[in-house]
Design an enzyme around this catalytic site. Structure first.
Site, PDB file in Angstrom:
ATOM      1  N   ASP A  36      -6.321   7.267  -5.672  1.00 21.94           N
ATOM      2  CA  ASP A  36      -6.581   8.912  -4.941  1.00 21.94           C
ATOM      3  C   ASP A  36      -7.054   9.409  -3.805  1.00 21.94           C
ATOM      4  O   ASP A  36      -7.150   9.359  -2.866  1.00 21.94           O
ATOM      5  CB  ASP A  36      -7.101   9.333  -6.189  1.00 21.94           C
ATOM      6  CG  ASP A  36      -7.753  10.694  -6.055  1.00 21.94           C
ATOM      7  OD1 ASP A  36      -6.637  11.264  -5.345  1.00 21.94           O
ATOM      8  OD2 ASP A  36      -7.761  11.558  -7.553  1.00 21.94           O
ATOM      9  N   ASP A  55       0.585  -1.121   0.386  1.00 20.80           N
ATOM     10  CA  ASP A  55      -0.272   0.417  -0.145  1.00 20.80           C
ATOM     11  C   ASP A  55       0.860   0.975  -0.363  1.00 20.80           C
ATOM     12  O   ASP A  55       1.562   1.530   1.271  1.00 20.80           O
ATOM     13  CB  ASP A  55      -0.818   0.136   1.092  1.00 20.80           C
ATOM     14  CG  ASP A  55      -1.675   1.241   1.238  1.00 20.80           C
ATOM     15  OD1 ASP A  55      -1.049   2.471   0.740  1.00 20.80           O
ATOM     16  OD2 ASP A  55      -2.846   1.024   2.689  1.00 20.80           O
TER      17      ASP A  55
END
Ligand code: AR6
Length: 318
Positions: free
Chosen positions: A32, A8
């Protein structure tokens, strides 16, 4: 340095992480959304200020903001192209996202930067094509002087990770083989002549008869070490390098009445055994390597090479 990891990107400790944004800079789905959620409202506020001055961000361009609560110092927001079949400048625009992000990074004194797989989610860019563009653009960047010390490709999904690992390994292998081509352009003919005359008299062992990594500690032996069996396979499959190795090994078979030690001296006689062992293990290899082992080493393979490759001689050979 280029690294590939699976994970991540919001958790990565680098100077800047890159966001796969959209032209509005107001956040969205996918990565985003994850970046804005993890970084907090400071990021959106900074995006709004940029939007107020320049109206957003064009496809292929990039802008930079604080990283808010994230451990990175900055977020570089870049807008990848939406995949429309490949005839709408998608490749160029994707290249620009990497180039412009790196440019902005340098202007902000960023030395370590993490990229996601831009455009490969909501924007549906084919993953392999996108990975090749990302890797090519970053590799090109490192051919020039740069303050960037590390680029990390952070792949979220398994498919992207596997693609990056494969493409990076191919690139490294091609680069390694290029090293051999370069050095052999100066030394191969000479080495071949010496062997044809039955006596090695100058220094070229490492890059004419390559060996597996881990046998030697000198800078030369490390530089020209073969990293794994797959690389030996690629070496042997290389039109020039493979044929040369077979030819010079075959010329050893023509020498009469000499031991490996009399031809190579020590420790190069041992290196010959290591090299022949390594290349004898390549799938569908040329028989010449086993023939050299038979002729000079009573068919015995180099035990250290087998150990490094994790091969049990009794199980696999003879
Ligand atoms: N860390 C690293 N990579 C991630 C993460 C994460 N936390 N989450 C997703 N990815 P996408 P795009 C990967 O869709 O295709 C947004 O709505 C994901 O697996 O985020 O450029 C924007 O606002 C994929 O491989 O970006 C735009 O409107 C990659 O990140 C639009 O999506 C990019 O997927 C941009 O689409």
């Amino acid at each position: 340095m280029i690294k590939v990891i699976q994970g991540d990107i919001t958790q990565i400790k680098v100077d800047a992480i890159v966001n796969a944004a959209n032209q509005s800079l107001l956040g969205g789905a996918g990565l985003d959304g994850a970046i804005h959620r993890a970084g907090g409202k400071e990021i959106l506020e900074a995006c709004l200020r940029i939007k107020a001055t320049q109206g957003g961000c064009e496809v292929g361009e990039a802008v930079i903001t604080t990283a808010g609560k994230l451990s990175a110092k900055f977020v570089i927001h870049t807008v990848g192209p939406v995949w429309q079949g490949g005839n709408h400048q998608e490749d160029n625009l994707l290249t620009n996202t990497y180039k412009n992000s790196l440019k902005l990074a340098i202007e902000n004194n960023v030395q370590t930067i993490a990229f996601p797989n831009i455009s490969t989610g909501v924007f549906s860019f084919p993953k392999e094509r996108a990975a090749a563009i990302a890797i090519k653009t970053v590799t090109e960047h490192f051919k020039q002087p740069t303050i960037i010390k590390e680029v990390v490709f952070v792949c979220f999904d398994q498919e992207n990770y596997d693609l990056y690992v494969t493409l990076m390994s191919n690139l490294i292998a091609a680069y390694n083989l290029e090293k051999f081509m370069e050095v052999q352009s100066y030394h191969f003919n000479n080495a071949f002549n010496e062997i044809s005359k039955g006596r090695k008299t100058s220094h070229w062992m490492w890059f004419i008869f390559p060996q597996i990594i881990g046998l030697g500690l000198s800078a030369m032996s490390m530089k020209y070490a073969i990293q794994h069996l797959q690389e030996a396979q690629q070496y042997l499959a290389h039109e020039i390098l493979g044929n040369r190795l077979v030819a010079i090994s075959a010329s050893l078979l023509k020498i009469e009445g000499k031991t490996a030690n009399e031809i190579f001296s020590s420790p190069d006689d041992a290196k010959l055994q290591s090299c022949m062992t390594l290349f004898s293990l390549v799938t569908n290899t040329n028989p010449v390597f086993n023939e050299v082992l038979e002729k000079y080493f009573q068919g015995e393979r180099c035990s250290k090479t087998l150990e490094i490759l994790g091969i049990n001689e009794k199980n696999q050979l003879f």
